[in-house]
Design an enzyme around this catalytic site. Sequence first.
Site, short mmCIF file in Angstrom:
data_model
loop_
_atom_site.label_atom_id
_atom_site.label_comp_id
_atom_site.label_asym_id
_atom_site.label_seq_id
_atom_site.Cartn_x
_atom_site.Cartn_y
_atom_site.Cartn_z
N HIS A 7 1.19 -8.36 -3.52
CA HIS A 7 0.94 -9.54 -3.51
C HIS A 7 2.24 -10.34 -4.20
CE1 HIS A 7 0.12 -10.99 -7.92
NE2 HIS A 7 0.79 -10.54 -8.93
N CYS B 182 -2.85 -14.58 -3.68
CA CYS B 182 -1.72 -15.41 -3.88
C CYS B 182 -1.06 -15.27 -3.18
CB CYS B 182 -1.75 -14.10 -4.79
SG CYS B 182 -1.33 -12.67 -3.98
#
Length: 168
Positions: free
Chosen positions: A38, A108
């Site tokens: 992430h 993301c």
Amino acid sequence: MDPPNLYPVKLYVYDLSKGLARRLSPIMLGKQLEGIWHTSIVVHKDEFFFGSGGISSCPPGGTLLGPPDSVVDVGSTEVTEEIFLEYLSSLGESLFRGEAYNLFEHNCNTFSNEVAQFLTGRKIPSYITDLPSEVLSTPFGQALRPLLDSIQIQPPGGSTVGRPNGQS
């Protein structure tokens, strides 16, 4: 004429698996993955990221993920905070609406890559952006795809960018 101000741009990298991917991927996928990444962009004293809730921001390291596993220096930008927030607001109404989120194709890391290029002209490291295709290139990844496609990731602890009071 004064030279323009330069603002540092950092990529915060988090391993959502907390080390499990490194240990389990050889068994499950037949190939080594270093992590399930992430990422977010830190610029103008805030951390910006994209998840199933759209574009969010928080103080650096301020989500429940805690401090990042690593920080990559992307470069610096002349883009002011005001222009950057306008840019984010337009992204949040177009390419990066919450409902556009997809774990493999539009996540993301897609957002971090887009924003890094807007700010510095540089992409984020390919080991991060190549991860989905690496997973999907394995039989296990293909088998899990329907399940993985349904996963929405929204790190808790940020506030939505571009819509006051989170109103949509």
